[in-house]
Design an enzyme around this catalytic site. Structure first.
Site, PDB file in Angstrom:
ATOM      1  N   ARG A 122      92.794 -20.121  23.734  1.00 28.26           N
ATOM      2  CA  ARG A 122      94.001 -19.664  23.009  1.00 28.26           C
ATOM      3  C   ARG A 122      93.734 -18.444  22.129  1.00 28.26           C
ATOM      4  O   ARG A 122      94.447 -18.192  21.163  1.00 28.26           O
ATOM      5  CB  ARG A 122      94.610 -20.780  22.169  1.00 28.26           C
ATOM      6  CG  ARG A 122      95.064 -21.964  22.996  1.00 28.26           C
ATOM      7  CD  ARG A 122      96.055 -22.821  22.241  1.00 28.26           C
ATOM      8  NE  ARG A 122      96.461 -23.929  23.079  1.00 28.26           N
ATOM      9  CZ  ARG A 122      95.791 -25.075  23.151  1.00 28.26           C
ATOM     10  NH1 ARG A 122      94.710 -25.273  22.419  1.00 28.26           N
ATOM     11  NH2 ARG A 122      96.231 -26.030  23.947  1.00 28.26           N
ATOM     12  N   LYS A 144      97.891  -3.733  23.913  1.00 28.99           N
ATOM     13  CA  LYS A 144      98.525  -4.119  25.183  1.00 28.99           C
ATOM     14  C   LYS A 144      97.428  -4.518  26.152  1.00 28.99           C
ATOM     15  O   LYS A 144      96.489  -3.755  26.387  1.00 28.99           O
ATOM     16  CB  LYS A 144      99.311  -2.942  25.777  1.00 28.99           C
ATOM     17  CG  LYS A 144     100.697  -2.784  25.208  1.00 28.99           C
ATOM     18  CD  LYS A 144     101.507  -1.797  26.034  1.00 28.99           C
ATOM     19  CE  LYS A 144     102.870  -1.584  25.420  1.00 28.99           C
ATOM     20  NZ  LYS A 144     103.626  -0.521  26.131  1.00 28.99           N
ATOM     21  N   GLU A 186      97.226  12.491  28.327  1.00 27.94           N
ATOM     22  CA  GLU A 186      97.683  11.593  27.255  1.00 27.94           C
ATOM     23  C   GLU A 186      97.458  12.216  25.874  1.00 27.94           C
ATOM     24  O   GLU A 186      98.226  11.981  24.956  1.00 27.94           O
ATOM     25  CB  GLU A 186      96.972  10.234  27.337  1.00 27.94           C
ATOM     26  CG  GLU A 186      97.206   9.463  28.634  1.00 27.94           C
ATOM     27  CD  GLU A 186      98.528   8.684  28.658  1.00 27.94           C
ATOM     28  OE1 GLU A 186      99.314   8.766  27.705  1.00 27.94           O
ATOM     29  OE2 GLU A 186      98.754   7.990  29.676  1.00 27.94           O
ATOM     30  N   LYS A 228      98.702   7.199  17.605  1.00 25.79           N
ATOM     31  CA  LYS A 228      98.976   5.920  18.267  1.00 25.79           C
ATOM     32  C   LYS A 228      99.004   4.796  17.230  1.00 25.79           C
ATOM     33  O   LYS A 228      99.895   3.933  17.246  1.00 25.79           O
ATOM     34  CB  LYS A 228      97.943   5.623  19.353  1.00 25.79           C
ATOM     35  CG  LYS A 228      98.187   4.256  19.985  1.00 25.79           C
ATOM     36  CD  LYS A 228      98.108   4.225  21.446  1.00 25.79           C
ATOM     37  CE  LYS A 228      98.648   2.897  21.978  1.00 25.79           C
ATOM     38  NZ  LYS A 228      98.367   2.659  23.356  1.00 25.79           N
ATOM     39  N   GLU A 238     106.781  -3.121  20.785  1.00 25.61           N
ATOM     40  CA  GLU A 238     107.673  -2.225  21.537  1.00 25.61           C
ATOM     41  C   GLU A 238     109.134  -2.674  21.540  1.00 25.61           C
ATOM     42  O   GLU A 238     109.751  -2.871  22.574  1.00 25.61           O
ATOM     43  CB  GLU A 238     107.168  -2.012  22.979  1.00 25.61           C
ATOM     44  CG  GLU A 238     107.787  -0.771  23.618  1.00 25.61           C
ATOM     45  CD  GLU A 238     107.047  -0.284  24.867  1.00 25.61           C
ATOM     46  OE1 GLU A 238     105.817  -0.339  24.899  1.00 25.61           O
ATOM     47  OE2 GLU A 238     107.739   0.135  25.802  1.00 25.61           O
ATOM     48  N   ARG A 242     107.751   2.387  19.710  1.00 28.88           N
ATOM     49  CA  ARG A 242     106.542   2.414  20.545  1.00 28.88           C
ATOM     50  C   ARG A 242     106.831   3.039  21.905  1.00 28.88           C
ATOM     51  O   ARG A 242     105.947   3.605  22.548  1.00 28.88           O
ATOM     52  CB  ARG A 242     105.953   1.009  20.709  1.00 28.88           C
ATOM     53  CG  ARG A 242     104.622   1.039  21.443  1.00 28.88           C
ATOM     54  CD  ARG A 242     103.819  -0.238  21.293  1.00 28.88           C
ATOM     55  NE  ARG A 242     102.584  -0.125  22.046  1.00 28.88           N
ATOM     56  CZ  ARG A 242     101.517  -0.886  21.869  1.00 28.88           C
ATOM     57  NH1 ARG A 242     101.514  -1.830  20.948  1.00 28.88           N
ATOM     58  NH2 ARG A 242     100.435  -0.720  22.593  1.00 28.88           N
ATOM     59  N   ASN A 246     105.737   6.521  25.787  1.00 24.12           N
ATOM     60  CA  ASN A 246     106.009   6.647  27.219  1.00 24.12           C
ATOM     61  C   ASN A 246     106.609   7.994  27.591  1.00 24.12           C
ATOM     62  O   ASN A 246     107.151   8.152  28.683  1.00 24.12           O
ATOM     63  CB  ASN A 246     106.951   5.520  27.672  1.00 24.12           C
ATOM     64  CG  ASN A 246     106.287   4.172  27.516  1.00 24.12           C
ATOM     65  OD1 ASN A 246     105.090   4.043  27.737  1.00 24.12           O
ATOM     66  ND2 ASN A 246     107.049   3.175  27.093  1.00 24.12           N
ATOM     67  N   HIS A 249     106.409   9.219  31.106  1.00 27.35           N
ATOM     68  CA  HIS A 249     105.981   8.098  31.945  1.00 27.35           C
ATOM     69  C   HIS A 249     107.038   7.617  32.942  1.00 27.35           C
ATOM     70  O   HIS A 249     106.690   7.017  33.953  1.00 27.35           O
ATOM     71  CB  HIS A 249     105.515   6.918  31.088  1.00 27.35           C
ATOM     72  CG  HIS A 249     104.142   7.121  30.503  1.00 27.35           C
ATOM     73  ND1 HIS A 249     103.843   8.138  29.631  1.00 27.35           N
ATOM     74  CD2 HIS A 249     102.976   6.441  30.679  1.00 27.35           C
ATOM     75  CE1 HIS A 249     102.567   8.066  29.285  1.00 27.35           C
ATOM     76  NE2 HIS A 249     102.018   7.044  29.905  1.00 27.35           N
ATOM     77  N   HIS A 253     105.644   7.249  36.542  1.00 31.43           N
ATOM     78  CA  HIS A 253     105.541   6.001  37.301  1.00 31.43           C
ATOM     79  C   HIS A 253     106.199   6.145  38.673  1.00 31.43           C
ATOM     80  O   HIS A 253     105.704   5.606  39.665  1.00 31.43           O
ATOM     81  CB  HIS A 253     106.147   4.836  36.508  1.00 31.43           C
ATOM     82  CG  HIS A 253     105.299   4.444  35.334  1.00 31.43           C
ATOM     83  ND1 HIS A 253     105.809   3.866  34.192  1.00 31.43           N
ATOM     84  CD2 HIS A 253     103.965   4.568  35.115  1.00 31.43           C
ATOM     85  CE1 HIS A 253     104.819   3.652  33.328  1.00 31.43           C
ATOM     86  NE2 HIS A 253     103.709   4.069  33.864  1.00 31.43           N
ATOM     87  N   HIS A 267      96.892   8.865  36.988  1.00 31.13           N
ATOM     88  CA  HIS A 267      97.924   8.526  35.999  1.00 31.13           C
ATOM     89  C   HIS A 267      98.146   9.660  34.983  1.00 31.13           C
ATOM     90  O   HIS A 267      99.275  10.099  34.762  1.00 31.13           O
ATOM     91  CB  HIS A 267      97.547   7.226  35.278  1.00 31.13           C
ATOM     92  CG  HIS A 267      98.505   6.867  34.193  1.00 31.13           C
ATOM     93  ND1 HIS A 267      99.786   6.422  34.444  1.00 31.13           N
ATOM     94  CD2 HIS A 267      98.383   6.941  32.842  1.00 31.13           C
ATOM     95  CE1 HIS A 267     100.413   6.230  33.287  1.00 31.13           C
ATOM     96  NE2 HIS A 267      99.579   6.525  32.309  1.00 31.13           N
TER      97      HIS A 267
HETATM   98  N1  GLY Z   1     100.287   2.980  26.539  1.00 33.25           N
HETATM   99  C1  GLY Z   1     101.497   2.763  25.879  1.00 33.25           C
HETATM  100  C2  GLY Z   1     101.420   1.790  24.770  1.00 33.25           C
HETATM  101  O1  GLY Z   1     100.347   1.381  24.380  1.00 33.25           O
HETATM  102  O2  GLY Z   1     102.429   1.382  24.263  1.00 33.25           O
END
Ligand code: GLY
Length: 370
Positions: A122, A144, A186, A228, A238, A242, A246, A249, A253, A267
């Site tokens: 957990r 993430k 990025e 970031k 998000e 957040r 993107n 993106h 994508h 990417h």
């Molecule tokens: N890579 C996008 C984020 O971490 O929200």
């Protein structure tokens, strides 16, 4: 030349340490987290050949024992199969609730190991040691984690913040130029989304940075991580801001899907092209000046990166086909495409209010230029 960026997330707060020579000092830096002098390292074979010995030496120098698991390299490792393998290996190694796991690698390893740590007993703590530029400035920070499923990328996962990130800028020297520049997509994105001064600094300095200047690399990674950290602190899960991360993106994508997630388009290359298209769309909607998309594309070209759809080898679908692929992006909310647009360089914002025709027109023109 060492920098530390703090990510102030309350009980989940942590530091991102950035600079050369961190592998050698990994033991000293990780030791304060450990209840006993033992860690499990999960990495992949290519990275292990380059950096595992240095990390083991750094841990050993502080009296920390380690066991290591080497997985196959590549995106296909972000799977249920490898999630099970990592989780069961950590259990076999008797990793306990208070122990620490180290993820040594790029975004694939960081996402997979982070997810395994989120579910193991957990939740156990983990340290990210990112070895690609993309992982240092993006995926290792912000919590993430996840894997890909048959239905798409990153569709199973968890928010699980690391307890420490060690971004050793020396390891960037082992990246090929194409991978370094893909990660740079990025870096550039941060300037475009929220810091015009940083973008201007990159226009001035990014070529010397790509050529190997260590002080510039530390400065670029630090500013990216600061941005970031700031966004993640405002919106960890998000719900709003957040999504600014993107920028580029949604186009990216779709282009990655159209090229079969192959090495036709990495990417970060897709992010750079996508940023150019997002600014083009913003200019056509009268949101930013006509000069902004040209400035973005000129910088991407000056870096020797793919800047246009014409730079992607092989066939692409027509505009309607690309638009369809954009609709399959997971950022679709109730059927509406969420876009990140910009009122200028450094002034991105999130919107769902984008006329389909305007997106079609941008894609048609970009595809005609091929
Ligand atoms: N890579 C996008 C984020 O971490 O929200």
């Amino acid at each position: 030349m060492r920098e530390t960026v703090h990510v102030p997330l309350g009980a989940r707060a942590y530091d991102v340490v950035i600079g050369p020579g961190l592998m050698e000092e990994a033991g000293t830096l990780i030791a304060p987290l450990l209840p006993r002098p033992r860690v499990a390292v999960v990495t992949e074979k290519r990275v292990a050949a380059l950096h595992l010995a240095a990390l083991e030496n750094g841990l050993g120098a502080a009296g920390i024992d380690c066991v290591a698991l080497e997985l196959p390299p590549g995106e296909s490792t972000k799977s249920w199969t490898h999630l099970a393998q990592v989780t069961e290996w950590l259990l076999d190694q008797k990793i306990e609730r208070r122990d620490v796991v180290v993820a040594l690698g790029g975004g694939v390893i960081g996402d997979l190991v982070g997810f395994a740590c989120a579910i193991l007993r957990r939740g156990v703590r983990f340290v990210q040691v990112p070895t690609s530029l993309l992982a240092q400035v993006d995926s290792s920070v912000g919590g993430k984690t996840g894997i890909n499923t048959a239905q798409g990328k990153n569709l199973a996962g968890a928010f699980h913040q690391p307890s420490l990130v060690l971004a050793d800028t020396d390891v960037l020297a082992s990246l090929g130029p194409r991978d370094f520049l893909a990660g740079y997509g990025e870096v550039m994105k941060y300037g475009l989304l929220g810091d015009a001064t940083f973008f201007a600094w990159l226009e001035e300095n990014a070529q010397a940075m790509a050529a190997g200047d260590v002080a510039l690399r530390v400065a670029a990674v630090k500013r990216s991580v600061e941005m970031k950290a700031d966004i993640v602190t405002r919106d960890e899960t998000e719900q709003g801001d957040r999504a600014l991360l993107n920028l580029g993106h949604t186009f990216c994508h779709a282009l990655e899907a159209a090229t079969g997630y192959s090495d036709r388009l990495l990417h970060g290359e897709g992010v750079a092209i996508g940023c150019g298209l997002a600014f083009e769309l913003s200019a056509r909607l009268g949101l930013c000046s006509q000069e902004d998309p040209s400035r973005v594309r000129a910088h991407i070209k000056a870096m020797g990166m793919k800047a246009d759809l014409a730079d992607i080898p092989g066939d692409l679908p027509d505009a309607a086909g690309v638009l369809d692929l954009m609709g399959q992006d997971k950022k679709v909310v109730a059927g509406t495409l969420n876009f990140i647009l910009a009122r200028g360089i450094g002034e991105a914002f999130v919107t769902s209010d984008v006329p389909r025709d305007a997106v079609m027109a941008v894609l048609e023109d970009a595809l005609t230029a091929r």
